[in-house]
Design an enzyme around this catalytic site. Structure first.
Site, PDB file in Angstrom:
ATOM      1  N   ILE A 230      42.417  40.906  45.855  1.00 43.48           N
ATOM      2  CA  ILE A 230      41.500  40.364  45.019  1.00 43.48           C
ATOM      3  C   ILE A 230      42.325  40.006  43.409  1.00 43.48           C
ATOM      4  CG2 ILE A 230      39.543  41.652  45.858  1.00 43.48           C
ATOM      5  CD1 ILE A 230      40.671  43.025  42.907  1.00 43.48           C
ATOM      6  N   ARG A 232      45.540  37.557  42.935  1.00 43.43           N
ATOM      7  CA  ARG A 232      45.917  36.213  42.897  1.00 43.43           C
ATOM      8  C   ARG A 232      46.747  35.990  44.158  1.00 43.43           C
ATOM      9  NH1 ARG A 232      42.514  35.956  39.549  1.00 43.43           N
ATOM     10  NH2 ARG A 232      42.835  35.330  37.466  1.00 43.43           N
ATOM     11  N   GLU A 261      44.441  27.536  46.410  1.00 45.68           N
ATOM     12  CA  GLU A 261      43.167  27.699  46.542  1.00 45.68           C
ATOM     13  C   GLU A 261      42.742  26.429  45.589  1.00 45.68           C
ATOM     14  OE1 GLU A 261      42.616  31.680  45.140  1.00 45.68           O
ATOM     15  OE2 GLU A 261      41.553  30.843  43.526  1.00 45.68           O
ATOM     16  N   HIS A 279      37.466  33.005  46.497  1.00 42.14           N
ATOM     17  CA  HIS A 279      37.873  33.619  45.040  1.00 42.14           C
ATOM     18  C   HIS A 279      36.107  33.649  44.221  1.00 42.14           C
ATOM     19  CE1 HIS A 279      40.717  33.562  41.592  1.00 42.14           C
ATOM     20  NE2 HIS A 279      39.590  34.224  41.249  1.00 42.14           N
TER      21      HIS A 279
END
Ligand code: 8YV
Length: 318
Positions: A230, A232, A261, A279
């Protein structure tokens, strides 16, 4: 007359609407001629900017905004912003810590549970009508297992607090031992992985943690281990992770963040042992509203000559 505010790009829609009501916003992302936009901003002497932790603010860009004194960023992470350069130039950077920790911790547990117990896979199993042909395979378990947390900052601690309810032991790695917790400190990440069933990565991003979770760590976590990220995408060696997931060297992974992303390596889509999120760990109405409020409060404090509430500094872990 409303004060001026530079913006690198759009923010959370309700926050954006409030900013537009309070300030005359000048959007860098919408400017067709970026050099002309920057020259105009410099000539006008704009001193404040609102941005997001993933919008890139380089030293080169800052050099073109000599009047800038405040960068108020939305999000706790600020890896898109060259904060050492900002500091050298006398620019204060603020972020939005604390207000997001609990919802991010909830989302982390959603990933832990759904990855280990294969919740999403099982949902699909029922929907696709496969149940009458026989039972779904058994899964690993969460309760009573060993949780390793890489980066025991404010988010890591909120994750650790929830582990008690699952009867899990907790150990952590990080830059230093934390005086206020009783969990085992295992400074070496590979060693921590070796001792964990579930390894959660909760460090800040940026150059210091790039590739921190490499092949050695993944191998140490092993065929009965689960990786939850959680932090990067940059902290994990994605190619190594994909290989380990595909070959059974790792039991599964729950991922909220990815390299490149919002574009995700499609190899992940083929794997049955992953749970993927866009995310979204902080993405509740409540938390995003609180993050926006804190950004607004930092801007207001600066404008009124008061100390900003949450400046980014070396002593403020994620
Ligand atoms: C961001 C995050 O808020 O806070 C962070 O560091 O990664 C998220 O909570 C989100 O990406 C901002 O839009």
């Amino acid at each position: 007359m409303k004060p001026d505010l530079l913006m690198m790009g759009p923010l959370h829609a309700p926050t954006q609407a409030r900013l537009e009501a309070l300030y005359t916003t000048h959007r860098y992302d919408l400017a067709a001629d970026k050099p002309a936009f920057l020259a105009q901003a410099a000539a006008a002497g704009h001193t404040a900017m609102a941005t997001r932790g993933d919008y890139r603010i380089t030293d080169e860009l800052l050099a073109q905004l000599p009047a800038l004194r405040l960068i108020a960023s939305f999000g706790v992470g600020h890896d898109g912003i060259d904060t050492p350069a900002a500091s050298r130039r006398g620019i204060v950077v603020t972020n939005t810590p604390d207000v997001l920790s609990e919802c991010v911790a909830d989302a982390t547990w959603a990933l832990i549970l759904s990855t280990v117990r294969r919740t999403v896979w099982q949902d699909r199993f029922v929907r696709e009508g496969r149940w009458p042909q026989g039972p779904a395979p058994l899964t690993g378990k969460v309760w009573g297992e060993r949780l390793g947390i890489v980066g025991l900052g404010r988010i890591g601690k909120a994750i650790a607090r929830r582990a008690e309810g699952f009867g899990m032991s907790v150990a952590y790695s990080g830059r230093r031992r934390q005086a206020d917790v009783a969990f085992d400190y295992v400074p070496d990440v590979t060693e921590l992985a070796h001792a964990s069933t579930v390894l959660v990565v909760a460090t800040p991003g940026g150059p210091e943690t790039r590739g921190l979770i490499g092949a050695g760590v993944i191998q140490a976590l092993g065929p009965e281990g689960y990786l939850i990220n959680i932090s990067r995408g940059s902290t994990v060696d994605e190619a190594g992770l994909l290989a380990a997931l595909g070959s059974g060297q790792l039991a599964g992974a729950g991922l909220d963040v990815f390299q490149g992303e919002p574009h995700v390596n499609p190899a992940f889509f083929e794997l049955p042992n992953v749970v993927l999120q866009p995310h979204a760990a902080s993405a509740t109405h409540h938390t995003r509203q609180a993050m926006g409020q804190l950004l607004l409060d930092n801007l207001a404090a600066y404008a009124e000559g008061r100390p900003v509430l949450t400046p980014v500094g070396a002593d403020r872990p994620a």
